[in-house]
Design a protein around this motif. Structure first.
Motif, PDB file in Angstrom:
ATOM      1  N   UNK A  58       0.827  -1.203   0.000  1.00 21.48           N
ATOM      2  CA  UNK A  58       0.000   0.000   0.000  1.00 21.48           C
ATOM      3  C   UNK A  58       0.864   1.256   0.000  1.00 21.48           C
ATOM      4  N   UNK A  59       0.209   2.408   0.100  1.00 21.88           N
ATOM      5  CA  UNK A  59       0.926   3.686   0.025  1.00 21.88           C
ATOM      6  C   UNK A  59       1.961   3.813   1.134  1.00 21.88           C
ATOM      7  N   UNK A  60       1.608   3.339   2.322  1.00 17.48           N
ATOM      8  CA  UNK A  60       2.538   3.419   3.451  1.00 17.48           C
ATOM      9  C   UNK A  60       3.786   2.582   3.184  1.00 17.48           C
ATOM     10  N   UNK A  61       3.586   1.393   2.637  1.00 12.60           N
ATOM     11  CA  UNK A  61       4.726   0.520   2.324  1.00 12.60           C
ATOM     12  C   UNK A  61       5.593   1.119   1.231  1.00 12.60           C
ATOM     13  N   UNK A  62       4.966   1.666   0.215  1.00 14.14           N
ATOM     14  CA  UNK A  62       5.717   2.266  -0.886  1.00 14.14           C
ATOM     15  C   UNK A  62       6.546   3.444  -0.397  1.00 14.14           C
ATOM     16  N   UNK A  63       5.988   4.207   0.504  1.00 13.29           N
ATOM     17  CA  UNK A  63       6.718   5.342   1.076  1.00 13.29           C
ATOM     18  C   UNK A  63       7.976   4.882   1.813  1.00 13.29           C
ATOM     19  N   UNK A  64       7.922   3.663   2.369  1.00 11.77           N
ATOM     20  CA  UNK A  64       9.054   3.139   3.132  1.00 11.77           C
ATOM     21  C   UNK A  64      10.066   2.394   2.272  1.00 11.77           C
ATOM     22  N   UNK A  65       9.702   2.092   1.021  1.00  9.86           N
ATOM     23  CA  UNK A  65      10.628   1.353   0.157  1.00  9.86           C
ATOM     24  C   UNK A  65      11.893   2.160  -0.098  1.00  9.86           C
ATOM     25  N   UNK A  66      12.984   1.457  -0.254  1.00  5.27           N
ATOM     26  CA  UNK A  66      14.255   2.098  -0.600  1.00  5.27           C
ATOM     27  C   UNK A  66      14.118   2.848  -1.922  1.00  5.27           C
ATOM     28  N   UNK A  67      14.799   3.962  -2.029  1.00  5.54           N
ATOM     29  CA  UNK A  67      14.789   4.734  -3.284  1.00  5.54           C
ATOM     30  C   UNK A  67      15.460   3.966  -4.420  1.00  5.54           C
ATOM     31  N   UNK A  68      16.128   2.880  -4.062  1.00  3.24           N
ATOM     32  CA  UNK A  68      16.777   2.057  -5.081  1.00  3.24           C
ATOM     33  C   UNK A  68      15.742   1.264  -5.886  1.00  3.24           C
ATOM     34  N   UNK A  69      14.616   0.922  -5.260  1.00  2.00           N
ATOM     35  CA  UNK A  69      13.586   0.124  -5.926  1.00  2.00           C
ATOM     36  C   UNK A  69      12.901   0.975  -6.991  1.00  2.00           C
ATOM     37  N   UNK A  70      12.949   0.517  -8.249  1.00  2.00           N
ATOM     38  CA  UNK A  70      12.397   1.298  -9.364  1.00  2.00           C
ATOM     39  C   UNK A  70      11.265   0.589 -10.106  1.00  2.00           C
ATOM     40  N   UNK A  71      11.058  -0.693  -9.807  1.00  2.00           N
ATOM     41  CA  UNK A  71       9.986  -1.419 -10.492  1.00  2.00           C
ATOM     42  C   UNK A  71       9.409  -2.489  -9.579  1.00  2.00           C
ATOM     43  N   UNK A  72       8.083  -2.645  -9.611  1.00  2.00           N
ATOM     44  CA  UNK A  72       7.387  -3.733  -8.933  1.00  2.00           C
ATOM     45  C   UNK A  72       6.641  -4.507 -10.014  1.00  2.00           C
ATOM     46  N   UNK A  73       7.076  -5.742 -10.260  1.00  2.00           N
ATOM     47  CA  UNK A  73       6.439  -6.592 -11.264  1.00  2.00           C
ATOM     48  C   UNK A  73       5.476  -7.534 -10.540  1.00  2.00           C
ATOM     49  N   UNK A  74       4.193  -7.327 -10.747  1.00  2.00           N
ATOM     50  CA  UNK A  74       3.181  -8.122 -10.062  1.00  2.00           C
ATOM     51  C   UNK A  74       2.855  -9.368 -10.868  1.00  2.00           C
ATOM     52  N   UNK A  75       2.912 -10.517 -10.235  1.00  2.00           N
ATOM     53  CA  UNK A  75       2.616 -11.814 -10.858  1.00  2.00           C
ATOM     54  C   UNK A  75       1.105 -12.043 -10.706  1.00  2.00           C
ATOM     55  N   UNK A  76       0.321 -11.334 -11.502  1.00  2.00           N
ATOM     56  CA  UNK A  76      -1.143 -11.404 -11.447  1.00  2.00           C
ATOM     57  C   UNK A  76      -1.694 -10.525 -12.553  1.00  2.00           C
ATOM     58  N   UNK A  77      -2.915 -10.833 -12.991  1.00  2.00           N
ATOM     59  CA  UNK A  77      -3.547  -9.965 -13.979  1.00  2.00           C
ATOM     60  C   UNK A  77      -4.024  -8.675 -13.319  1.00  2.00           C
ATOM     61  N   UNK A  99      -3.482 -11.234 -20.116  1.00  2.00           N
ATOM     62  CA  UNK A  99      -3.595 -12.064 -21.329  1.00  2.00           C
ATOM     63  C   UNK A  99      -3.268 -13.533 -21.105  1.00  2.00           C
ATOM     64  N   UNK A 100      -2.157 -13.834 -20.430  1.00  2.00           N
ATOM     65  CA  UNK A 100      -1.691 -15.220 -20.368  1.00  2.00           C
ATOM     66  C   UNK A 100      -2.579 -16.115 -19.507  1.00  2.00           C
ATOM     67  N   UNK A 101      -3.401 -15.542 -18.627  1.00  2.00           N
ATOM     68  CA  UNK A 101      -4.254 -16.390 -17.793  1.00  2.00           C
ATOM     69  C   UNK A 101      -5.726 -16.338 -18.195  1.00  2.00           C
ATOM     70  N   UNK A 102      -6.010 -15.723 -19.333  1.00  2.00           N
ATOM     71  CA  UNK A 102      -7.392 -15.566 -19.791  1.00  2.00           C
ATOM     72  C   UNK A 102      -8.102 -16.903 -19.941  1.00  2.00           C
ATOM     73  N   UNK A 103      -7.498 -17.821 -20.680  1.00  2.00           N
ATOM     74  CA  UNK A 103      -8.161 -19.088 -20.991  1.00  2.00           C
ATOM     75  C   UNK A 103      -8.363 -19.937 -19.738  1.00  2.00           C
ATOM     76  N   UNK A 104      -7.347 -20.014 -18.901  1.00  2.00           N
ATOM     77  CA  UNK A 104      -7.445 -20.840 -17.695  1.00  2.00           C
ATOM     78  C   UNK A 104      -8.513 -20.300 -16.746  1.00  2.00           C
ATOM     79  N   UNK A 105      -8.575 -18.973 -16.602  1.00  2.00           N
ATOM     80  CA  UNK A 105      -9.564 -18.383 -15.693  1.00  2.00           C
ATOM     81  C   UNK A 105     -10.972 -18.513 -16.249  1.00  2.00           C
ATOM     82  N   UNK A 106     -11.115 -18.405 -17.563  1.00  2.00           N
ATOM     83  CA  UNK A 106     -12.430 -18.605 -18.179  1.00  2.00           C
ATOM     84  C   UNK A 106     -12.910 -20.039 -17.967  1.00  2.00           C
ATOM     85  N   UNK A 107     -11.997 -21.002 -18.039  1.00  3.35           N
ATOM     86  CA  UNK A 107     -12.358 -22.394 -17.773  1.00  3.35           C
ATOM     87  C   UNK A 107     -12.908 -22.541 -16.354  1.00  3.35           C
ATOM     88  N   UNK A 108     -12.233 -21.894 -15.402  1.00  7.71           N
ATOM     89  CA  UNK A 108     -12.682 -21.975 -14.002  1.00  7.71           C
ATOM     90  C   UNK A 108     -14.052 -21.326 -13.833  1.00  7.71           C
TER      91      UNK A 108
END
Length: 318
Positions: A58-77, A99-108
């Motif tokens: 959340x915003x509080x966590x992001x505020x505490x992140x090191x200034x070195x961190x420049x990207x957060x890649x989320x493993x989710x649609x 895109x990559x989980x479209x078919x599997x999620x539609x099956x579910x």
């Protein structure tokens, strides 16, 4: 010199080997559930974070992140677990894996519709007891064939659900933020408001993203718009459904059955649900195929690689 990346949960072997080749990685080898505080602390010397939908940043966590961190890649649609506005203000790029989980999620989604409407949970219990006897009114369910299916959220996944539902001869209705082009609708009927969609949903499949606007969108008032005895399923995000209102509707018969792959408080669930036989429940299996999970990992890694090569990641969301 390789960029340093924190990976907050385990990856499948194929994608773990790839991320180790490309980056100096911190892996969660013990598969310990990282808290927000853990992520802040462990990423202090990292250039990026590969996180998962269960990781709240959340915003509080992001505020505490090191200034070195420049990207957060989320493993989710989705990316509702990350405050993308706060990240943008701090100069942190956020990506997802669409895109990559479209078919599997539609099956579910179809599995949920079938499992709920045909009383699969009750059927399994009777089968295990080995004392049932066949009779004409035994476990009568709802038949999907030639019925009206309402789809809440007609993005990639919603359209893939519609494609599958047409095989049952279902009449497709949908609500979206905007009306789709005719070639994407493929005959589906657009409703510009929830009341109109729900009025025409003998079966309802929830496939919309989680936003402030969709939180508790399925509530006591909107549930009453549904035809009596509707079947409702959710393969999107748990907070779209008001649990108290839904449980009341399931008990009264307003909702014939509910199918859930996602729910509030995962992995915990409102205990009142578990007292009901008309619940078909799965543990968030929407993307749970080997191919899809490998593709999701590669998509997240692609986004990291492109960013560190000075390119705009394909899936940047902020």
């Amino acid at each position: 010199m390789k960029k340093k990346v924190l990976v907050t949960k385990n990856l499948l072997k194929e994608t773990e080997e790839r991320v180790k080749k490309l980056f100096d990685v911190k892996l969660n080898k013990e598969e310990k559930p990282y808290t927000t505080e853990d992520i802040v602390e462990l990423s202090k010397d990292c250039d990026g974070i590969l996180c998962f939908g269960t990781n709240k940043i959340d915003a509080s966590a992001i505020d505490k992140l090191s200034n070195k961190v420049k990207i957060i890649a989320n493993y989710a649609v989705g990316f509702g677990n990350i405050d993308i506005d706060a990240a943008a203000k701090k100069g942190i790029v956020v990506t997802n894996t669409p895109e990559v989980l479209t078919e599997a999620t539609a099956d579910i989604s179809i599995l949920l519709l079938l499992g709920a409407s045909r009383r699969a949970y009750e059927g399994r219990k009777f089968a295990e007891e080995q004392s049932w006897s066949w009779k004409t009114d035994f476990l009568l369910g709802k038949q999907m064939s030639n019925r009206k299916l309402g789809i809440l959220g007609m993005g990639r996944i919603g359209r893939a659900v519609a494609k599958r539902a047409r095989g049952f001869g279902m009449e497709i209705h949908y609500h979206n933020r905007t009306k789709l082009a005719a070639h994407l609708e493929e005959g589906a009927i657009y409703h510009d408001n929830i009341k109109s969609l729900f009025n025409n949903s003998e079966f309802l499949s929830i496939n919309c993203p989680a936003t402030k606007e969709t939180t508790n969108l399925v509530n006591e008032q909107s549930i009453n718009y549904l035809p009596d005895g509707a079947v409702v399923t959710n393969a999107a995000r748990g907070d779209i459904i008001d649990d108290t209102a839904m449980i009341k509707a399931m008990k009264s018969g307003k909702v014939f059955a509910l199918g859930l792959d996602v729910y509030n408080g995962e992995p915990k669930i409102n205990p009142e649900y578990l007292k009901l036989n008309n619940l078909f429940l799965l543990p968030h299996l929407g993307s749970a195929t080997i191919r899809t999970r490998i593709d999701m990992g590669n998509r997240a890694i692609d986004n990291l690689e492109n960013f560190f090569q000075g390119k705009k990641p394909k899936d940047q969301v902020n």
